[in-house]
Design a protein around this motif. Structure first.
Motif, PDB file in Angstrom:
ATOM      1  N   LYS A   1      14.792 111.573  62.220  1.00 30.73           N
ATOM      2  CA  LYS A   1      14.448 111.434  63.630  1.00 30.73           C
ATOM      3  C   LYS A   1      14.107 109.964  63.854  1.00 30.73           C
ATOM      4  CE  LYS A   1       9.722 113.090  62.742  1.00 30.73           C
ATOM      5  NZ  LYS A   1       8.917 111.899  63.017  1.00 30.73           N
ATOM      6  N   ILE A   2      14.016 109.559  65.111  1.00 31.63           N
ATOM      7  CA  ILE A   2      13.678 108.184  65.448  1.00 31.63           C
ATOM      8  C   ILE A   2      12.353 108.202  66.190  1.00 31.63           C
ATOM      9  CG2 ILE A   2      14.423 106.101  66.665  1.00 31.63           C
ATOM     10  CD1 ILE A   2      17.303 107.161  66.436  1.00 31.63           C
ATOM     11  N   ASP A   3      11.292 107.739  65.558  1.00 30.78           N
ATOM     12  CA  ASP A   3       9.957 107.743  66.157  1.00 30.78           C
ATOM     13  C   ASP A   3       9.779 106.537  67.059  1.00 30.78           C
ATOM     14  OD1 ASP A   3       8.847 110.102  64.948  1.00 30.78           O
ATOM     15  OD2 ASP A   3       8.785 109.012  63.054  1.00 30.78           O
ATOM     16  N   LEU A   4       9.248 106.784  68.275  1.00 31.21           N
ATOM     17  CA  LEU A   4       8.997 105.724  69.248  1.00 31.21           C
ATOM     18  C   LEU A   4       7.642 105.941  69.905  1.00 31.21           C
ATOM     19  CD1 LEU A   4      12.493 105.684  71.032  1.00 31.21           C
ATOM     20  CD2 LEU A   4      11.688 104.054  69.322  1.00 31.21           C
ATOM     21  N   GLY A   5       7.160 104.931  70.643  1.00 27.33           N
ATOM     22  CA  GLY A   5       5.896 105.051  71.343  1.00 27.33           C
ATOM     23  C   GLY A   5       4.702 104.992  70.413  1.00 27.33           C
TER      24      GLY A   5
ATOM     25  N   MET B   1      22.471 100.031  68.045  1.00 25.14           N
ATOM     26  CA  MET B   1      21.559 100.451  69.105  1.00 25.14           C
ATOM     27  C   MET B   1      20.110 100.213  68.680  1.00 25.14           C
ATOM     28  SD  MET B   1      23.254 104.122  70.133  1.00 25.14           S
ATOM     29  CE  MET B   1      24.991 104.267  70.555  1.00 25.14           C
ATOM     30  N   ASP B   2      19.348  99.614  69.573  1.00 22.96           N
ATOM     31  CA  ASP B   2      17.911  99.451  69.352  1.00 22.96           C
ATOM     32  C   ASP B   2      17.168 100.186  70.458  1.00 22.96           C
ATOM     33  OD1 ASP B   2      17.892  97.626  67.050  1.00 22.96           O
ATOM     34  OD2 ASP B   2      18.845  96.226  68.423  1.00 22.96           O
ATOM     35  N   PHE B   3      16.158 100.962  70.075  1.00 26.24           N
ATOM     36  CA  PHE B   3      15.394 101.755  71.022  1.00 26.24           C
ATOM     37  C   PHE B   3      13.953 101.243  71.090  1.00 26.24           C
ATOM     38  CE2 PHE B   3      18.675 104.545  69.233  1.00 26.24           C
ATOM     39  CZ  PHE B   3      19.335 104.912  70.402  1.00 26.24           C
ATOM     40  N   PHE B   4      13.426 101.136  72.316  1.00 24.12           N
ATOM     41  CA  PHE B   4      12.075 100.634  72.535  1.00 24.12           C
ATOM     42  C   PHE B   4      11.321 101.578  73.466  1.00 24.12           C
ATOM     43  CE2 PHE B   4      15.137  97.232  72.103  1.00 24.12           C
ATOM     44  CZ  PHE B   4      14.579  96.384  71.152  1.00 24.12           C
ATOM     45  N   SER B   5      10.023 101.748  73.216  1.00 19.83           N
ATOM     46  CA  SER B   5       9.190 102.548  74.107  1.00 19.83           C
ATOM     47  C   SER B   5       7.803 101.921  74.181  1.00 19.83           C
ATOM     48  CB  SER B   5       9.078 103.993  73.617  1.00 19.83           C
ATOM     49  OG  SER B   5       8.209 104.739  74.463  1.00 19.83           O
ATOM     50  N   ASP B   6       7.318 101.700  75.424  1.00 23.38           N
ATOM     51  CA  ASP B   6       5.969 101.165  75.594  1.00 23.38           C
ATOM     52  C   ASP B   6       4.966 102.266  75.945  1.00 23.38           C
ATOM     53  OD1 ASP B   6       6.776 101.774  78.139  1.00 23.38           O
ATOM     54  OD2 ASP B   6       6.609  99.736  78.932  1.00 23.38           O
TER      55      ASP B   6
ATOM     56  N   ALA C   1      11.478 107.332  79.179  1.00 20.18           N
ATOM     57  CA  ALA C   1      10.642 107.442  77.977  1.00 20.18           C
ATOM     58  C   ALA C   1      10.890 106.267  77.041  1.00 20.18           C
ATOM     59  CB  ALA C   1      10.930 108.753  77.261  1.00 20.18           C
ATOM     60  N   PHE C   2      12.115 105.751  77.049  1.00 21.87           N
ATOM     61  CA  PHE C   2      12.445 104.618  76.190  1.00 21.87           C
ATOM     62  C   PHE C   2      13.591 103.839  76.825  1.00 21.87           C
ATOM     63  CE2 PHE C   2      14.916 108.247  74.762  1.00 21.87           C
ATOM     64  CZ  PHE C   2      16.208 107.735  74.693  1.00 21.87           C
TER      65      PHE C   2
ATOM     66  N   THR D   1       7.247 101.121  65.408  1.00 15.66           N
ATOM     67  CA  THR D   1       8.243 100.062  65.348  1.00 15.66           C
ATOM     68  C   THR D   1       9.503 100.493  66.096  1.00 15.66           C
ATOM     69  OG1 THR D   1       7.420  99.426  63.169  1.00 15.66           O
ATOM     70  CG2 THR D   1       9.596  98.616  63.784  1.00 15.66           C
ATOM     71  N   PRO D   2      10.103  99.616  66.921  1.00 11.29           N
ATOM     72  CA  PRO D   2      11.343  99.990  67.624  1.00 11.29           C
ATOM     73  C   PRO D   2      12.387 100.548  66.658  1.00 11.29           C
ATOM     74  CG  PRO D   2      10.543  97.889  68.434  1.00 11.29           C
ATOM     75  CD  PRO D   2       9.666  98.256  67.264  1.00 11.29           C
ATOM     76  N   GLY D   3      13.088 101.594  67.088  1.00 14.44           N
ATOM     77  CA  GLY D   3      14.067 102.249  66.226  1.00 14.44           C
ATOM     78  C   GLY D   3      15.441 101.623  66.358  1.00 14.44           C
ATOM     79  N   GLY D   4      16.168 101.527  65.242  1.00  9.59           N
ATOM     80  CA  GLY D   4      17.518 100.980  65.258  1.00  9.59           C
ATOM     81  C   GLY D   4      18.515 101.984  64.708  1.00  9.59           C
ATOM     82  N   LEU D   5      19.739 101.908  65.188  1.00 10.92           N
ATOM     83  CA  LEU D   5      20.747 102.881  64.783  1.00 10.92           C
ATOM     84  C   LEU D   5      22.125 102.224  64.745  1.00 10.92           C
ATOM     85  CD1 LEU D   5      21.027 105.924  64.130  1.00 10.92           C
ATOM     86  CD2 LEU D   5      21.538 106.282  66.540  1.00 10.92           C
ATOM     87  N   TYR D   6      22.871 102.530  63.683  1.00 16.94           N
ATOM     88  CA  TYR D   6      24.262 102.106  63.546  1.00 16.94           C
ATOM     89  C   TYR D   6      25.112 103.340  63.862  1.00 16.94           C
ATOM     90  CZ  TYR D   6      28.542 100.796  60.921  1.00 16.94           C
ATOM     91  OH  TYR D   6      29.823 100.527  60.529  1.00 16.94           O
TER      92      TYR D   6
END
Length: 309
Positions: free
Chosen positions: A213-217, A141-146, A68-69, A221-226
Motif C-alpha cells: 500500500k502507499i501510506d500518505l498524510g 508518479m509521486d503522491f503527496f498529502s498535507d 486527499a492527495f 514520506t511522499p509515496g513514489g510509484l513506477y
C-alpha cells in the motif's frame, strides 16, 4: 453581637447550643460554597470539552476538504526503448541510408531518435514481465498529502479506457543487451483492474496491492510509484483511479496526466514496414506479404506475442 448578626438567635441559647449552632451554620455555608464551586467548575469543564470536541470536528472537517492527495506525473525519460513506432513510413532513400548505416555498425541511439522525431514516432520499452500485452510506456508518479489524518492508497486501476487499432505505419525493433526489473507495477490494459508487481522476489507477477500500500498524510514520506503500461496492438487512452482508505472509510480519487488522459501507443498487427536493429546490423523484414527471415519476428503481431527475443 457579631455572632448573633451572623447566626441570629444565638444570644438566647446556652453556650454549648450556641457553639453547635455556629458550627453547623459554618459547615452548611462551607458545603454551599463547595457545591457552588463544583457546579461552576463542572459547567466550565463540560463547556471546554464541548468546545474542544467542536474544534476538533471542525479541524477534521477542514482537513478532509478538497483532494486527499495530489500527484506529480512524468514520463520516464531515462527508459531505454526496445521498439520504435513511426506514424510515417521511411521513403526508399531514407530506408537505404538507414540500412547502410546500420550494417556498417555506425547507427546509434541518436540516429534512431532523429528518425523517430522526423516521422512523428516514439519509443516503447520492453516490459518487466513476460505476461505483458506488448511493449510499454512508463510513468513515474509521486503522491503527496498535507492531511493531518493518515490515509493509504490500496488500489489503482485504469478507467475510461478507450482503445483503437494501433495507427503506426513502421516498426523498428531493437535488440538490447541485458535488461532488468524495476520495483513498481505493470498495467496490462487487457486487465485494467489489476496492476502486477515488478519487484524481484516472491511477489513478482502477483497483484501489486495484495501485499503493498502507499501510506500518505500524518507526516508520512511522499509515496513514489513506477508504473509501466502495455496496450499490445492498440492505441489506448485512459485515466487512473486510486482507491484509498482512512479512518472514515474507503474512497476513490481520479488521477490524470496533468489535465489530460494517459496515452499508450501499441505496435500495429501488420505494419507497413518493419526493421530489426542490433549493434552490428539492420535488417529490413520486408513488406507485405512478409518474407520469412531469421532475424525477424513472426507476423502478424498479437497481444502477448510481440517480442523478437
Amino acid at each position: 453581637m457579631i455572632i448573633d448578626a451572623v447566626v441570629p438567635g444565638t444570644l438566647e441559647i446556652s453556650p454549648d447550643q450556641r457553639r453547635r449552632k455556629v458550627l453547623w451554620t459554618l459547615l452548611t455555608l462551607l458545603l454551599l460554597a463547595l457545591a457552588a464551586w463544583a457546579f461552576s467548575y463542572g459547567l466550565d469543564y463540560i463547556s471546554a470539552e464541548q468546545t474542544t470536541r467542536h474544534a476538533k470536528e471542525a479541524e477534521d472537517s477542514v482537513d478532509r476538504e478538497g483532494s486527499a492527495f495530489t500527484s506529480s506525473i512524468r514520463e520516464d525519460k531515462d527508459a531505454i526503448p526496445s521498439a520504435y513506432i513511426l506514424d510515417q513510413p521511411l521513403t526508399l532513400a531514407e530506408k537505404k541510408k538507414f540500412l547502410l548505416k546500420g550494417n556498417s555498425g555506425s547507427l546509434d541511439s541518436k540516429d534512431l531518435e532523429k528518425i523517430v522525431a522526423s516521422h512523428k514516432g516514439r519509443g516503447l520499452e520492453m516490459p518487466g514481465l513476460p505476461e505483458s500485452d506488448g511493449y510499454t510506456t512508463t510513468w513515474l508518479m509521486d503522491f503527496f498529502s498535507d492531511r493531518t489524518a493518515g490515509l493509504a492508497i490500496t488500489a489503482l486501476r485504469a478507467k475510461e479506457l478507450k482503445c483503437s487499432p494501433a495507427a503506426a505505419k513502421t516498426v523498428i525493433l531493437v535488440r538490447l543487451e541485458g535488461g532488468g526489473a524495476y520495483d513498481g507495477m505493470h498495467f496490462n490494459l487487457s486487465r485494467p483492474e489489476t496492476p502486477i508487481a515488478l519487484a524481484p522476489g516472491p511477489y513478482m507477477g502477483k497483484p501489486y496491492f495484495s501485499h503493498k500500500k502507499i501510506d500518505l498524510g500524518n507526516g508520512a514520506t511522499p509515496g513514489g510509484l513506477y508504473a509501466e503500461v502495455s496496450s499490445g496492438i492498440e492505441d489506448c487512452r485512459f485515466a487512473f483511479e486510486a482507491e484509498y482508505r482512512d479512518a472514515e472509510g474507503v474512497y476513490r480519487q481520479e488521477i490524470r496526466n496533468g489535465k489530460s488522459e494517459f496515452e499508450v501507443r501499441g505496435i500495429p498487427a501488420n505494419p507497413e514496414q518493419i526493421f530489426v536493429v542490433t549493434l552490428e546490423s539492420a535488417t529490413d523484414c520486408g513488406g507485405r506479404p512478409w518474407r520469412k527471415i531469421a532475424e525477424c519476428p513472426p507476423l502478424p503481431f498479437q497481444k502477448g506475442r510481440y517480442t523478437i527475443y
